[in-house]
Design an enzyme around this catalytic site. Structure first.
Site, PDB file in Angstrom:
ATOM      1  NE  ARG A 133      -3.805  -2.521   0.218  1.00 42.19           N
ATOM      2  CZ  ARG A 133      -3.267  -3.614  -0.267  1.00 42.19           C
ATOM      3  NH1 ARG A 133      -2.350  -3.706  -1.024  1.00 42.19           N
ATOM      4  NH2 ARG A 133      -4.150  -4.676  -0.310  1.00 42.19           N
TER       5      ARG A 133
ATOM      6  CB  SER B  57      -9.040  -1.460   4.106  1.00 40.15           C
ATOM      7  OG  SER B  57      -9.658  -2.750   3.472  1.00 40.15           O
TER       8      SER B  57
ATOM      9  CD  GLU C 280      -5.255   0.167   2.690  1.00 40.77           C
ATOM     10  OE1 GLU C 280      -5.917   0.346   1.726  1.00 40.77           O
ATOM     11  OE2 GLU C 280      -5.139  -0.754   3.695  1.00 40.77           O
TER      12      GLU C 280
END
Length: 322
Positions: free
Chosen positions: A186, A237, A307
């Site tokens: 990520r 998420s 995130e």
């Protein structure tokens, strides 16, 4: 539009309306609500807001912001994003109208930054090209997927990328290879820079069997629908997965499924999702993120790292940081 030609849009010389800074005209508008432009459906006003349609539009807007000494925030599909209730100062540029997909042959395609990732996934499946089946349920744009190295089902954006085109600090077009972008989980080097993604090249794997690729894609979609909430606004998420366990498992074990602050709630179906139950504020969400961090750390001595990209002023309310 899809063609067999080399990419010409948005990287074309066509200029947009040159009028800037006049209400209702040109490329910029003042005081635009950002909440409808995010999947969380929260966030305040943009001081200035623009939606460039071409590379020239984008360069013009970036140049104007430089002249005014204003900061620039770039948005895509508005997923993976939490914008404060007080909004964002400076210039907010939304790349969602930078459109274009080009089939270049032998599994190779180009997509503009503003194209929805799911559109590219479906096109690849129609061609019988494997490598993007994982992206069917991700609500982001191509540009956002590149910047965040979005992924699912054991795959990530960087796995099939070959090159990315960006506007650099001087607003010049540059082409970067995958090694130059230093992709990680990520993560990409673009997260630490003001460069703006304009498009991306993918190298996929021709199988000659569109039916099989589509079946795989659909199976991934069904799995996501069963395991993740899609009925209420969310950002996707919220936390990155630590190496030890998934963030969702840790949050669930901390007894936080269904926990609510204001109108923001930890999803019952998947604990790494926070839902806007209706009229949640960005501060509700921010407080809930902090509460989750505190509870997981108290039980596991492990700090969950967000995130979600958090933008704007949250009135001194800080998340836990490593």
């Amino acid at each position: 539009m899809i063609s067999m030609d080399q990419p010409q849009s948005p990287a074309s010389p066509e200029r947009g309306d040159p009028l800037l800074g006049r209400e209702g005209q040109g490329l910029l508008r003042r005081d635009v609500y950002l909440a409808p432009l995010t999947t969380f459906r929260v966030g305040g006003l943009a001081e200035w807001y623009g939606e460039p349609r071409t590379l020239a539009d984008l360069q013009q807007l970036l140049g104007w912001a430089d002249e005014q000494g204003m900061p620039v925030t770039v948005l895509g599909a508005g997923s993976n994003l939490l914008i404060s209730d007080s909004g964002l100062g400076g210039v907010v540029l939304n790349t969602r109208k930078l459109h274009g997909i080009r089939i270049l042959g032998e599994g190779r395609l180009w997509a503009a930054a503003g194209e929805p990732l799911v559109k590219v996934v479906r096109l690849a499946a129609q061609q019988g090209w494997s490598g993007l089946e994982w992206g069917i349920g991700i609500p982001g744009s191509v540009g956002g997927a590149v910047v965040m190295n979005a992924g699912a089902h054991g795959w990530a954006t960087a796995d099939t990328l070959t090159e990315v085109t960006v506007l650099d600090d001087d607003h010049h077009l540059r082409t970067l290879s995958v090694p130059e972008l230093a992709f990680g989980y990520r993560y990409s080097l673009l997260q630490g820079r003001s460069w703006v993604v304009t498009g991306a090249y993918f190298q996929l794997h021709p199988t000659g069997d569109p039916t099989a690729i589509w079946a795989h894609t659909q199976a991934n979609w069904e799995q996501r629908r069963r395991s993740q909430p899609y009925d209420l606004p969310s950002c996707g998420s919220v936390f990155r997965n630590p190496q030890s366990h998934t963030a969702g498992w840790l949050i669930e074990q901390a007894g936080l499924k269904g926990h609510q602050i204001g109108r923001a709630q930890v999803a019952e179906r998947h604990a790494n999702f926070i839902l806007n139950l209706d009229q949640a504020s960005a501060m509700d969400v921010h407080h809930l993120i902090r509460h989750i961090q505190e509870q997981v750390f108290r039980q596991w001595s492990l700090l969950l790292e967000p995130e979600v990209r958090i933008l704007g002023d949250f009135a001194g309310h800080q998340l836990l940081r490593a």
